[in-house]
Design a protein around this motif. Structure first.
Motif, PDB file in Angstrom:
ATOM      1  N   PRO A  26       0.830  -1.221   0.000  1.00 11.36           N
ATOM      2  CA  PRO A  26       0.000   0.000   0.000  1.00 11.36           C
ATOM      3  C   PRO A  26       0.860   1.266   0.000  1.00 11.36           C
ATOM      4  CG  PRO A  26      -0.829  -1.593   1.601  1.00 11.36           C
ATOM      5  CD  PRO A  26       0.466  -2.139   1.085  1.00 11.36           C
ATOM      6  N   GLY A  27       0.576   2.174  -0.919  1.00  8.40           N
ATOM      7  CA  GLY A  27       1.311   3.436  -0.995  1.00  8.40           C
ATOM      8  C   GLY A  27       2.573   3.379  -1.833  1.00  8.40           C
ATOM      9  N   ALA A  28       2.934   2.190  -2.341  1.00 10.76           N
ATOM     10  CA  ALA A  28       4.150   2.078  -3.154  1.00 10.76           C
ATOM     11  C   ALA A  28       3.952   2.747  -4.518  1.00 10.76           C
ATOM     12  CB  ALA A  28       4.517   0.612  -3.341  1.00 10.76           C
ATOM     13  N   TRP A  29       5.047   3.298  -5.047  1.00 11.41           N
ATOM     14  CA  TRP A  29       5.002   3.922  -6.382  1.00 11.41           C
ATOM     15  C   TRP A  29       5.249   2.835  -7.430  1.00 11.41           C
ATOM     16  CZ3 TRP A  29       8.509   8.611  -4.799  1.00 11.41           C
ATOM     17  CH2 TRP A  29       7.700   9.595  -4.200  1.00 11.41           C
ATOM     18  N   LYS A  30       4.190   2.170  -7.829  1.00 11.77           N
ATOM     19  CA  LYS A  30       4.347   0.988  -8.684  1.00 11.77           C
ATOM     20  C   LYS A  30       4.761   1.344 -10.111  1.00 11.77           C
ATOM     21  CE  LYS A  30      -0.596   0.672  -9.733  1.00 11.77           C
ATOM     22  NZ  LYS A  30      -1.793  -0.180  -9.770  1.00 11.77           N
ATOM     23  N   ASP A  31       4.610   2.598 -10.505  1.00 12.90           N
ATOM     24  CA  ASP A  31       4.985   3.005 -11.872  1.00 12.90           C
ATOM     25  C   ASP A  31       6.311   3.762 -11.911  1.00 12.90           C
ATOM     26  OD1 ASP A  31       4.192   5.300 -10.581  1.00 12.90           O
ATOM     27  OD2 ASP A  31       3.223   6.167 -12.366  1.00 12.90           O
ATOM     28  N   PHE A  36       9.887   9.778 -13.835  1.00 11.19           N
ATOM     29  CA  PHE A  36      11.075  10.460 -13.337  1.00 11.19           C
ATOM     30  C   PHE A  36      10.786  11.304 -12.098  1.00 11.19           C
ATOM     31  CE2 PHE A  36      14.032  14.026 -13.118  1.00 11.19           C
ATOM     32  CZ  PHE A  36      15.210  13.316 -12.943  1.00 11.19           C
ATOM     33  N   GLN A  37       9.590  11.840 -11.998  1.00 10.39           N
ATOM     34  CA  GLN A  37       9.286  12.681 -10.833  1.00 10.39           C
ATOM     35  C   GLN A  37       9.413  11.882  -9.540  1.00 10.39           C
ATOM     36  OE1 GLN A  37       9.174  15.940 -11.103  1.00 10.39           O
ATOM     37  NE2 GLN A  37       9.517  15.509 -13.261  1.00 10.39           N
ATOM     38  N   HIS A  38       9.023  10.614  -9.582  1.00  7.21           N
ATOM     39  CA  HIS A  38       9.190   9.769  -8.408  1.00  7.21           C
ATOM     40  C   HIS A  38      10.680   9.589  -8.075  1.00  7.21           C
ATOM     41  CE1 HIS A  38       5.026   9.106  -8.225  1.00  7.21           C
ATOM     42  NE2 HIS A  38       4.921   7.920  -8.780  1.00  7.21           N
ATOM     43  N   LEU A  39      11.474   9.302  -9.107  1.00  6.85           N
ATOM     44  CA  LEU A  39      12.896   9.049  -8.869  1.00  6.85           C
ATOM     45  C   LEU A  39      13.614  10.296  -8.375  1.00  6.85           C
ATOM     46  CD1 LEU A  39      13.282   6.633 -11.795  1.00  6.85           C
ATOM     47  CD2 LEU A  39      13.923   6.137  -9.440  1.00  6.85           C
ATOM     48  N   LYS A  40      13.171  11.434  -8.877  1.00  7.02           N
ATOM     49  CA  LYS A  40      13.729  12.712  -8.415  1.00  7.02           C
ATOM     50  C   LYS A  40      13.456  12.886  -6.915  1.00  7.02           C
ATOM     51  CE  LYS A  40      13.008  17.616  -9.513  1.00  7.02           C
ATOM     52  NZ  LYS A  40      12.438  18.511 -10.545  1.00  7.02           N
ATOM     53  N   ARG A  41      12.247  12.614  -6.515  1.00  5.93           N
ATOM     54  CA  ARG A  41      11.876  12.731  -5.110  1.00  5.93           C
ATOM     55  C   ARG A  41      12.698  11.752  -4.258  1.00  5.93           C
ATOM     56  NH1 ARG A  41       7.695  11.650  -1.330  1.00  5.93           N
ATOM     57  NH2 ARG A  41       9.070  11.068   0.378  1.00  5.93           N
ATOM     58  N   LEU A  42      12.925  10.516  -4.750  1.00  3.31           N
ATOM     59  CA  LEU A  42      13.722   9.535  -4.000  1.00  3.31           C
ATOM     60  C   LEU A  42      15.164  10.019  -3.844  1.00  3.31           C
ATOM     61  CD1 LEU A  42      12.465   6.210  -5.669  1.00  3.31           C
ATOM     62  CD2 LEU A  42      11.706   7.206  -3.496  1.00  3.31           C
ATOM     63  N   ALA A  43      15.740  10.543  -4.927  1.00  2.38           N
ATOM     64  CA  ALA A  43      17.130  11.011  -4.871  1.00  2.38           C
ATOM     65  C   ALA A  43      17.251  12.199  -3.913  1.00  2.38           C
ATOM     66  CB  ALA A  43      17.606  11.402  -6.271  1.00  2.38           C
TER      67      ALA A  43
ATOM     68  N   LEU B 121      12.254   9.877 -20.285  1.00  5.05           N
ATOM     69  CA  LEU B 121      12.674  10.960 -19.383  1.00  5.05           C
ATOM     70  C   LEU B 121      12.153  12.314 -19.836  1.00  5.05           C
ATOM     71  CD1 LEU B 121      16.411  10.117 -18.674  1.00  5.05           C
ATOM     72  CD2 LEU B 121      14.634  10.419 -16.947  1.00  5.05           C
ATOM     73  N   SER B 122      12.047  12.493 -21.145  1.00  5.86           N
ATOM     74  CA  SER B 122      11.663  13.800 -21.690  1.00  5.86           C
ATOM     75  C   SER B 122      10.188  13.837 -22.075  1.00  5.86           C
ATOM     76  CB  SER B 122      12.527  14.109 -22.921  1.00  5.86           C
ATOM     77  OG  SER B 122      12.282  13.164 -23.950  1.00  5.86           O
TER      78      SER B 122
END
Lengths: 451, 451
Positions: A26-31, A36-43, B121-122
């Protein structure tokens, strides 16, 4: 500020998590594979937690498993590492960016160039996770019917490393003069052509990109075999290790560190970071329940196949909700069988739970509160089991948020993890010297780093 | 809004400019090769000017010229295209990002994967400038003593294109179901394994990355030879052409467009964009003086070597500040000799000026006011010499700023260039259909794009 030895922390990332059930949590970012917005937030969360580096896992083929199992897994696809990390370089300021790249299925000129470019783009935060790629499916994507054997792969990897680092040294640090008055953009005396002709590779050079900010991007290696250990002792800045427990970790640590002095390398110039799967709870019991819930999201049919392989017998005939019956010994994989039987006994797991543990993540794990996790990490650090960890999060973003919000302050409070980044580059944060340029000795460098 | 035919505008970029004297021009960003902040600002200016795309020029070796000439040139080094464009993808929202990649010195699996990743990405802005790489110095960086001959390079390029586009089609657009309830992350019926075995390449696949946002990234080609024209007619979305004048441009345009119908392709599904060097002034005279000043910054010793090659005679024996004396005809390069003699005569250039023109940039150029430049562009568009241009700026950032602030509004005022981006992807802005998936015909596509 304490002067205690400091943990170094990498994050070993797949976009959705390393755990195959994570996308269903539950709540996982499955996509996240293509978001990229998810990965940016993780980084950015990793940077808030003062992590040393984002390690991007990689494969050069679709994972080799039956489609019926593969279709359950979010690990089938993701961004390519260089394009992803280059984009992340603009969303972060301090976080190291480590990409996996293969010495078996790529060209040293391309590899040298891309890592140099990423190092310039990130102002000195690039790292190269050297892999020799043992996946035979990858070979078929590159026109090769057969894989090089293990020793040949390592011989090529060693030569490949020497070519890549030689290409990085093509230009002296001060080669680019850009003198408008004399119309000299660079000093030709500060350009070196490699002219490498070796057993596996022939590369003329020079590289047409300025020397990386770090001199050389940070060199990372995994692999625990004898040739892998020796290659790492000779060439690596960081080892991504995979011991199953502290005893194994200490043995590996002692073995690899002992190889350094004969090679003329300082003991602290190679950092050993075991992979650790970390699940944080407000109580130990809550953390265990979280992990059990996560494991329960691994699809049973995929999981039972993993258990059958580990036991060397068809486990689907067992009652999933009972404990494992006695399992006859076979010739296959005795060590994995022993380990699985011990795990089932220690944690009192049913067949289903055991299968789902193997199908999820069954390596070294710290499951508990911020305090108990910090205790374990400190025990490894003080006991010379590691110089830090390559942390894997159970699901994203929640598992990472918990680590940064709860475990990191606990480590900082004990004086064993930074409150601020020490340096500007990944090398500086890891406490690693900048390599000398083998062709231009006047370049800024510390002497202990040898080629 | 006018319904006139619209110009498409790319920007053909080297970080410091295509002109070899540019780095010495007052106000030029001479360190842009490794200064991402400068490149970010340039990309954002292009986007402000509603440009279709940023085209990244590339080489796989240090430029092949004597060191005494090369040391004058800022083109010796720069960021690698994928890492740069991936970083720029996060600094822009609409601008297309076109990277050059070679079919001779890279692997189709890597190429397919990186462009797909950049496209994700783009959000659909990637383009692939297919080059076959005719530089023999590049071969030496990849362990090859000899280059494939011209026809073989094109045969390999054609097969390479088919493999890359086949890998892009590995997954149906709707393959990723990510159904938490059933634990199905993707539908295996929507995954296709290529299993390509051809004359030059053997690649199994599938690609482990979702189908690109654009279906396929935009395919760009240059090259004017017979096999290059045919390859482009069969496979390209955009041709980056290099005619010397409108007459040549019209002939090329007519030839290539006529090849489309027999291949079942619509005439407007291949955009022809000649390279154009544009110098903007408040008056025509001022623009000419700007160009003369820029040319004067090309170092004379490097420049005179270019003139000697073009004339087939040692030009260093001539008085640099006099007009060219009669030059005897030789067997070498008669067409370049004729062209240079005509240029010297037309613009009344001294030996020095002529040499510096050749050493700077001597191809098609529009030098004048916003009005005269727009007149010329409109003449090409209306006269079927082109569908737009791949613009090169004399120096950066000033030459680009002038174009965006002065020429773009003039083109917009005439109704021949967009005021806002039409679509979300590079394909949509260029007016190109999204390619059908050859393996999954239900995928969203327009029918006219053939493989």
């Amino acid at each position: 500020m304490s002067t205690a030895r400091q943990l170094k922390l990498g994050a070993f990332m797949r976009p959705v998590s390393i755990h195959t059930g994570a996308w269903r949590y539950p709540g996982a970012w499955k996509d996240a594979n293509f978001n990229f917005q998810h990965l940016k937030r993780l980084a950015q969360t990793l940077e808030r937690g003062k992590f040393d580096a984002f390690f991007m896992a990689d494969h050069l083929a679709l994972l080799n498993m039956p489609l019926d199992a593969l279709k359950r897994s979010h690990t089938a696809t993701s961004f390519e590492p260089f394009t992803l990390l280059s984009a992340l370089s603009q969303a972060t300021e301090h976080l190291g960016l480590v990409a996996t790249a293969s010495t078996s299925f790529d060209e040293p000129f391309h590899i040298a160039r891309r890592f140099a470019s990423l190092d310039h783009l990130s102002n000195g935060r690039a790292g190269w996770n050297i892999v020799t790629t043992s996946n035979p499916d990858a070979a078929l994507n590159f026109g090769l019917e057969q894989h090089l054997d293990h020793d040949q792969r390592y011989a090529r990897a060693r030569e490949f490393h020497d070519v890549v680092t030689g290409l990085w040294d093509s230009w002296s640090d001060d080669a680019f003069t850009r003198d408008v008055a004399t119309a000299e953009y660079f000093d030709p005396a500060k350009l070196h052509t490699l002219n490498h002709r070796g057993e596996h590779l022939s590369v003329r050079g020079p590289l047409h990109i300025a020397r990386p900010v770090q001199g050389w991007p940070v060199i990372v290696q995994a692999g625990a075999s004898e040739p892998a250990r020796q290659l790492a002792a000779e060439t690596a800045d960081v080892i991504f290790a995979a011991p199953g427990n502290l005893e194994e970790g200490r043995a590996f640590y002692a073995d690899v560190k002992a190889r350094l002095a004969p090679l003329g390398r300082e003991r602290d110039q190679l950092k050993i970071l075991p992979a650790a799967f970390v699940v944080v709870g407000d109580t130990v019991q809550q953390a265990r329940e979280t992990r059990a819930r996560l494991d329960s999201l691994v699809h049973y049919e995929s999981a039972i196949a993993s258990l059958s392989i580990a036991l060397g017998t068809d486990a689907s005939r067992f009652d999933p909700d009972a404990f494992l019956p006695p399992v006859p010994q076979t010739n296959d994989s005795q060590s994995s069988r022993e380990r699985v039987l011990a795990l089932a006994d220690r944690e009192q797991l049913t067949v289903r739970q055991l299968a789902q543990r193997l199908g999820g993540y069954a390596g070294l794990a710290f499951v508990g509160t911020a305090q108990t996790i910090a205790d374990e990490m400190q025990e490894w650090l003080d006991g010379e089991g590691s110089d830090g960890f390559n942390v894997m999060f159970p699901w994203l973003p929640g598992g990472l948020d918990d680590f940064v919000d709860k475990v990191v302050p606990e480590l900082q409070g004990r004086g064993i993890f930074r409150r601020e980044y020490e340096g500007a580059t990944l090398r500086e944060n890891l406490g690693l010297a900048r390599p000398a340029n083998r062709f231009f000795t006047a370049d800024q460098a510390s002497p202990e780093k040898k080629i």
